[in-house]
Design a protein around this motif. Structure first.
Motif, PDB file in Angstrom:
ATOM      1  N   THR A 199      76.087  60.380 -24.819  1.00 57.11           N
ATOM      2  CA  THR A 199      74.771  59.752 -24.849  1.00 57.11           C
ATOM      3  C   THR A 199      74.799  58.544 -23.909  1.00 57.11           C
ATOM      4  OG1 THR A 199      73.067  58.761 -26.280  1.00 57.11           O
ATOM      5  CG2 THR A 199      75.376  58.279 -26.810  1.00 57.11           C
ATOM      6  N   PHE A 200      73.634  58.029 -23.565  1.00 52.55           N
ATOM      7  CA  PHE A 200      73.588  56.873 -22.670  1.00 52.55           C
ATOM      8  C   PHE A 200      74.287  55.667 -23.296  1.00 52.55           C
ATOM      9  CE2 PHE A 200      69.630  58.892 -20.824  1.00 52.55           C
ATOM     10  CZ  PHE A 200      70.193  59.160 -19.595  1.00 52.55           C
ATOM     11  N   MET A 201      73.950  55.377 -24.551  1.00 52.44           N
ATOM     12  CA  MET A 201      74.529  54.226 -25.246  1.00 52.44           C
ATOM     13  C   MET A 201      74.231  54.355 -26.728  1.00 52.44           C
ATOM     14  SD  MET A 201      71.817  51.190 -24.168  1.00 52.44           S
ATOM     15  CE  MET A 201      72.447  49.980 -25.327  1.00 52.44           C
ATOM     16  N   ASN A 202      74.885  53.557 -27.510  1.00 58.76           N
ATOM     17  CA  ASN A 202      74.628  53.481 -28.950  1.00 58.76           C
ATOM     18  C   ASN A 202      75.054  52.110 -29.443  1.00 58.76           C
ATOM     19  OD1 ASN A 202      73.361  55.510 -30.532  1.00 58.76           O
ATOM     20  ND2 ASN A 202      75.015  56.934 -30.030  1.00 58.76           N
ATOM     21  N   GLU A 203      74.331  51.585 -30.407  1.00 59.36           N
ATOM     22  CA  GLU A 203      74.665  50.267 -30.935  1.00 59.36           C
ATOM     23  C   GLU A 203      76.047  50.238 -31.572  1.00 59.36           C
ATOM     24  OE1 GLU A 203      71.281  49.506 -33.413  1.00 59.36           O
ATOM     25  OE2 GLU A 203      69.929  49.612 -31.691  1.00 59.36           O
ATOM     26  N   ARG A 204      76.437  51.338 -32.195  1.00 60.34           N
ATOM     27  CA  ARG A 204      77.751  51.368 -32.845  1.00 60.34           C
ATOM     28  C   ARG A 204      78.889  51.322 -31.830  1.00 60.34           C
ATOM     29  NH1 ARG A 204      76.002  56.746 -33.188  1.00 60.34           N
ATOM     30  NH2 ARG A 204      77.426  58.284 -32.274  1.00 60.34           N
ATOM     31  N   PHE A 205      78.588  51.645 -30.561  1.00 61.87           N
ATOM     32  CA  PHE A 205      79.649  51.656 -29.557  1.00 61.87           C
ATOM     33  C   PHE A 205      80.191  50.261 -29.250  1.00 61.87           C
ATOM     34  CE2 PHE A 205      78.126  55.841 -27.382  1.00 61.87           C
ATOM     35  CZ  PHE A 205      78.551  56.551 -28.490  1.00 61.87           C
ATOM     36  N   ILE A 206      79.418  49.211 -29.571  1.00 57.92           N
ATOM     37  CA  ILE A 206      79.948  47.865 -29.307  1.00 57.92           C
ATOM     38  C   ILE A 206      80.252  47.141 -30.626  1.00 57.92           C
ATOM     39  CG2 ILE A 206      79.007  47.576 -27.007  1.00 57.92           C
ATOM     40  CD1 ILE A 206      76.746  45.938 -28.201  1.00 57.92           C
ATOM     41  N   PHE A 207      80.586  47.921 -31.629  1.00 61.08           N
ATOM     42  CA  PHE A 207      80.998  47.354 -32.910  1.00 61.08           C
ATOM     43  C   PHE A 207      82.215  46.449 -32.730  1.00 61.08           C
ATOM     44  CE2 PHE A 207      83.308  47.821 -37.044  1.00 61.08           C
ATOM     45  CZ  PHE A 207      82.344  47.239 -37.854  1.00 61.08           C
ATOM     46  N   ILE A 208      83.159  46.862 -31.907  1.00 60.67           N
ATOM     47  CA  ILE A 208      84.339  46.043 -31.625  1.00 60.67           C
ATOM     48  C   ILE A 208      84.022  45.004 -30.551  1.00 60.67           C
ATOM     49  CG2 ILE A 208      86.684  46.086 -30.691  1.00 60.67           C
ATOM     50  CD1 ILE A 208      87.059  48.831 -31.965  1.00 60.67           C
ATOM     51  N   SER A 209      83.366  45.440 -29.476  1.00 61.61           N
ATOM     52  CA  SER A 209      83.117  44.560 -28.328  1.00 61.61           C
ATOM     53  C   SER A 209      82.314  43.325 -28.692  1.00 61.61           C
ATOM     54  CB  SER A 209      82.390  45.337 -27.232  1.00 61.61           C
ATOM     55  OG  SER A 209      83.071  46.525 -26.911  1.00 61.61           O
ATOM     56  N   SER A 210      81.417  43.446 -29.665  1.00 60.94           N
ATOM     57  CA  SER A 210      80.552  42.322 -30.029  1.00 60.94           C
ATOM     58  C   SER A 210      81.328  41.123 -30.557  1.00 60.94           C
ATOM     59  CB  SER A 210      79.519  42.766 -31.077  1.00 60.94           C
ATOM     60  OG  SER A 210      80.161  43.255 -32.244  1.00 60.94           O
ATOM     61  N   LEU A 211      82.583  41.336 -30.949  1.00 60.02           N
ATOM     62  CA  LEU A 211      83.405  40.213 -31.402  1.00 60.02           C
ATOM     63  C   LEU A 211      83.546  39.169 -30.301  1.00 60.02           C
ATOM     64  CD1 LEU A 211      85.269  38.792 -33.416  1.00 60.02           C
ATOM     65  CD2 LEU A 211      87.152  40.219 -32.568  1.00 60.02           C
ATOM     66  N   ALA A 212      83.560  39.608 -29.049  1.00 61.74           N
ATOM     67  CA  ALA A 212      83.708  38.668 -27.930  1.00 61.74           C
ATOM     68  C   ALA A 212      82.580  37.643 -27.941  1.00 61.74           C
ATOM     69  CB  ALA A 212      83.717  39.440 -26.608  1.00 61.74           C
ATOM     70  N   PHE A 213      81.359  38.101 -28.183  1.00 67.89           N
ATOM     71  CA  PHE A 213      80.223  37.172 -28.259  1.00 67.89           C
ATOM     72  C   PHE A 213      80.365  36.240 -29.456  1.00 67.89           C
ATOM     73  CE2 PHE A 213      76.192  36.473 -30.523  1.00 67.89           C
ATOM     74  CZ  PHE A 213      75.588  35.583 -29.640  1.00 67.89           C
ATOM     75  N   CYS A 214      80.801  36.803 -30.592  1.00 71.30           N
ATOM     76  CA  CYS A 214      80.920  36.004 -31.817  1.00 71.30           C
ATOM     77  C   CYS A 214      81.957  34.889 -31.668  1.00 71.30           C
ATOM     78  CB  CYS A 214      81.277  36.912 -32.995  1.00 71.30           C
ATOM     79  SG  CYS A 214      80.000  38.146 -33.382  1.00 71.30           S
ATOM     80  N   ILE A 215      82.980  35.123 -30.855  1.00 67.10           N
ATOM     81  CA  ILE A 215      83.976  34.073 -30.586  1.00 67.10           C
ATOM     82  C   ILE A 215      83.442  33.075 -29.567  1.00 67.10           C
ATOM     83  CG2 ILE A 215      86.244  33.596 -29.590  1.00 67.10           C
ATOM     84  CD1 ILE A 215      87.158  36.333 -30.658  1.00 67.10           C
ATOM     85  N   ALA A 216      82.850  33.602 -28.504  1.00 71.07           N
ATOM     86  CA  ALA A 216      82.427  32.753 -27.382  1.00 71.07           C
ATOM     87  C   ALA A 216      81.335  31.764 -27.779  1.00 71.07           C
ATOM     88  CB  ALA A 216      81.950  33.627 -26.221  1.00 71.07           C
ATOM     89  N   LEU A 217      80.412  32.177 -28.646  1.00 72.35           N
ATOM     90  CA  LEU A 217      79.274  31.311 -28.973  1.00 72.35           C
ATOM     91  C   LEU A 217      79.705  29.992 -29.610  1.00 72.35           C
ATOM     92  CD1 LEU A 217      76.203  30.979 -28.936  1.00 72.35           C
ATOM     93  CD2 LEU A 217      76.165  31.997 -31.235  1.00 72.35           C
ATOM     94  N   PRO A 218      80.423  29.994 -30.743  1.00 75.49           N
ATOM     95  CA  PRO A 218      80.813  28.690 -31.326  1.00 75.49           C
ATOM     96  C   PRO A 218      81.740  27.900 -30.406  1.00 75.49           C
ATOM     97  CG  PRO A 218      81.922  30.499 -32.471  1.00 75.49           C
ATOM     98  CD  PRO A 218      80.883  31.125 -31.584  1.00 75.49           C
ATOM     99  N   TYR A 219      82.601  28.590 -29.667  1.00 76.76           N
ATOM    100  CA  TYR A 219      83.511  27.887 -28.749  1.00 76.76           C
ATOM    101  C   TYR A 219      82.724  27.177 -27.651  1.00 76.76           C
ATOM    102  CZ  TYR A 219      87.086  27.058 -25.242  1.00 76.76           C
ATOM    103  OH  TYR A 219      87.912  26.462 -24.313  1.00 76.76           O
ATOM    104  N   LEU A 220      81.772  27.878 -27.041  1.00 79.38           N
ATOM    105  CA  LEU A 220      80.977  27.283 -25.965  1.00 79.38           C
ATOM    106  C   LEU A 220      80.120  26.123 -26.450  1.00 79.38           C
ATOM    107  CD1 LEU A 220      79.705  30.238 -23.735  1.00 79.38           C
ATOM    108  CD2 LEU A 220      81.052  28.259 -23.020  1.00 79.38           C
ATOM    109  N   ILE A 221      79.493  26.306 -27.602  1.00 79.06           N
ATOM    110  CA  ILE A 221      78.632  25.239 -28.132  1.00 79.06           C
ATOM    111  C   ILE A 221      79.437  23.968 -28.368  1.00 79.06           C
ATOM    112  CG2 ILE A 221      77.149  24.529 -30.049  1.00 79.06           C
ATOM    113  CD1 ILE A 221      75.942  26.639 -28.163  1.00 79.06           C
ATOM    114  N   GLU A 222      80.626  24.130 -28.940  1.00 78.36           N
ATOM    115  CA  GLU A 222      81.460  22.954 -29.194  1.00 78.36           C
ATOM    116  C   GLU A 222      81.909  22.308 -27.889  1.00 78.36           C
ATOM    117  OE1 GLU A 222      85.696  21.727 -31.312  1.00 78.36           O
ATOM    118  OE2 GLU A 222      84.641  23.533 -31.984  1.00 78.36           O
TER     119      GLU A 222
END
Length: 629
Positions: free
Chosen positions: A378-401
């Motif tokens: 398929t072109f894409m699926n939301e479940r495909f970035i179930f693991i990858s989305s962790l990168a955003f979850c780490i980067a956001l609080p780190y960048l804000i601080e």
């Protein structure tokens, strides 16, 4: 002095000794994450099975065998338990036995029970959030005088737990494979870090064992062959020699998995035959420029959805994602974005920048589902970035601080980071709570998708089928008419989007038959059948329905007129002489003394190169014409 202080500060962020009594000191955040996950997804306990749940669970014959079916589950392709044979519907096949095995164990003790399946998904997700928090607290050690709720480990885990992109994985029972694969990969990372600091060989071995378990859940755990050494490089003082030694059991696990996969499905990457079905290979028919422009468009969509997860849908099939070209600004901007991310990651690699790590984690983990290396169906699926989305979850609080430290002191910057992440978490929580009910049952899921994926052939077909089910269940005439008209509209739209969509074309025939039952207009029915046969001459449904109509004398004349027209349409549109002959044979059966029918049959045999049969029917037609004269 400043340089020395900076150097000391960097080194102190690395883990030097293994933390003791971790859960004794951190049971409150752990409990909040676990119970938060359970509370968020507890409503799924009343949800039904949907989508591919029938393939991996409810109608899987190996799952139905319970524990006795485990041997077959671990030694066959993952779709075989549903289809009865290996079908090779998608590129590379599927070998993901672990979650299917868990469904078989469920079946052994509680049968097919959606309540149990859903609550177990929520429970496993809660455990995953706990494991994630534990690993992140090793990568981002708690600073002196830092409250637990301000640590990157907790804030990233909180963001991850409530992220709306994860609703598909947890609320859809089939998504358990995504939960299991990340649990296995994170456990392997934990064991690798434990080995670095304990130097006990058992932890080195266990890192390989856990990765192997993750691979049995889903093959994308293989990306942790790179992610785990990367994590050790960024967050520990391990030498390259020690990192390389830790890599050995990971590599062994990957090789063992690939061997088992080969034994089960018979090939590694391809069965040999190309996948041309648009619903299993959306790039079919595209040129190379269109393919990669579309891929980069989807990569841009992934990045946007991590940050702003709206709107959400389970259906990204053709052509909700349109065919893109390099003249489209969206594809160009996405390409530039990823080039920029790549440069930033390389620039920060030597400095061991956290942002560099996040980018590399994201790119590595998304690589196997990006369609860049091989098509994923398929072109894409939301479940495909179930693991990858962790990168955003780490980067956001780190960048804000980090950004807030440009103006404020350490304490204030931590509070700012906490406040910002808390706000985003609340917004994500609300969005997740609103999205989860869409997975309640087949109709709700299809309806929600139809509002977003308006140009998806699959979404329109599924919505049309859902309305068709309502039509069949209704008893009131007006409601039956309403549901059938709505079904027809969506099914016709599916065929309009994808003219060769076999399942949708068959449904067009089914809708036409039901309308005939309601209004008795046989001419309208046969016109619809002719249109369907022009696209799908092999329609089994039409052949069966025609045989039913042939027993009704009231429509004899209409059928006799229909059969030659249907044959001509099939030949003109599809050059399918065998199925054209099939319909002319209906006419011959009903009226064997019609010379025109015999003559048309002869022409079709002639077109096939069957001279003997052609001459036989030409002679028969001539004799019948003489008899009439």
């Amino acid at each position: 002095m400043a340089k020395q202080s900076k150097k000391s500060k960097v080194s102190s962020s690395k883990l030097k000794a293994w933390p003791k009594s971790f859960w004794k000191k951190n049971w409150i955040p752990g409990l909040l994450l676990f119970l938060g996950a359970l509370a968020l997804y507890f409503q799924t306990i009343n949800f039904e099975y949907v989508l591919d749940d029938v393939i991996v669970h409810t109608e899987n014959q190996y799952v139905a065998e319970g524990i006795s079916g485990l041997g077959k589950i671990f030694t066959t392709e993952s779709f075989e338990g549903y289809f009865g044979v290996q079908r090779n519907l998608v590129a590379g096949g599927r070998y993901r036995p672990l979650s299917i095995a868990s469904f078989a164990i469920e079946n052994e003790f509680v049968g097919v029970n959606s309540r149990v399946s859903h609550i177990l998904n929520a429970f496993f997700y809660g455990l995953l959030c706990l494991l994630l928090y534990r690993v992140l607290m090793l990568l981002f050690r708690k600073k002196k005088n830092q409250a637990w709720f301000m640590t990157i480990g907790f804030l990233a885990s909180l963001l991850y737990m409530v992220h709306p992109l994860h609703t598909e994985v947890v609320a859809n029972v089939k998504g358990r494979d995504e939960i299991f694969v990340f649990m296995g990969a994170l456990a392997a990372m934990y064991a690798a870090i434990k080995y670095v600091y304990s130097e006990k060989i058992i932890w080195n071995i266990l890192s390989g064992v856990f990765l192997f378990i993750g691979l049995l859940a889903k093959e994308n755990a293989i990306t942790f062959l790179g992610i785990i050494p990367l994590s050790l490089y960024f967050f520990t003082h391990a030498s390259f020699k020690k990192i390389a030694f830790n890599f050995i059991p990971l590599l062994v696990a990957a090789i063992l998995y690939l061997v088992l996969r080969f034994q089960a499905i018979g090939f590694v990457f391809s069965a040999g035959a190309p996948i041309t079905d648009l619903m299993n290979n959306p790039f079919s028919g595209m040129n190379l420029a269109e393919k990669f422009a579309t891929i980069f468009y989807t990569l841009g969509m992934y990045f946007k959805l991590m940050i702003f997860p709206h709107p959400l849908t389970h259906d990204y099939y053709p052509y909700h994602i349109p065919i893109m070209n390099w003249s489209d600004s969206s594809s160009i901007l996405s390409l530039l974005l990823y080039i920029g991310l790549g440069i930033l990651a390389i620039w920060g690699l030597k400095k061991k920048s956290v942002i560099s790590y996040c980018i590399l984690f994201y790119i590595m983990s998304i690589s196997v589902v990006s369609n860049m290396l091989f098509p994923v169906g398929t072109f894409m699926n939301e479940r495909f970035i179930f693991i990858s989305s962790l990168a955003f979850c780490i980067a956001l609080p780190y960048l804000i601080e980090k950004l807030s430290r440009l103006k404020f002191d350490v304490d204030k910057s931590r509070w700012i980071s906490f406040a910002f992440v808390a706000l985003i978490s609340i917004l994500f929580l609300v969005k997740s709570a609103m999205r989860i009910p869409d997975w309640k049952n087949k109709f709700e899921l299809n309806y929600s998708a139809s509002l977003v994926s308006k140009n998806s052939a699959r979404s329109n077909l599924f919505m049309g089928t859902a309305y068709f089910d309502l039509y069949q269940a209704a008893s009131d005439k007006d409601m039956r008419t309403k549901w059938l008209d709505l079904a027809k509209g969506h099914i016709d739209k599916a065929v309009e989007i994808h003219p060769a969509y076999g399942s949708a074309i068959d449904m067009q025939a089914g809708v036409a038959a039901e309308k005939y039952k309601m209004d008795g207009d046989v001419n309208a029915l046969l016109v619809s059948f002719e249109n369907v046969l022009g696209r799908r001459p092999s329609s089994k449904y039409i052949k069966e329905y025609i045989e039913y109509l042939m027993d009704r004398q009231s429509v004899r004349d209409e059928l006799l007129a229909f059969f030659p027209k249907a044959a001509n349409t099939i030949v003109a549109n599809r050059r399918d002489y065998a199925n054209a002959l099939h319909f002319l044979n209906y006419a011959y059966t009903m009226n064997p003394k019609n010379p025109d029918v015999s003559n048309e049959i002869a022409k079709l045999y002639q077109a096939q190169g069957n001279t003997q049969q052609a001459n036989q029917f030409f002679n028969q037609a001539k004799q019948l014409q003489n008899d009439l004269n």
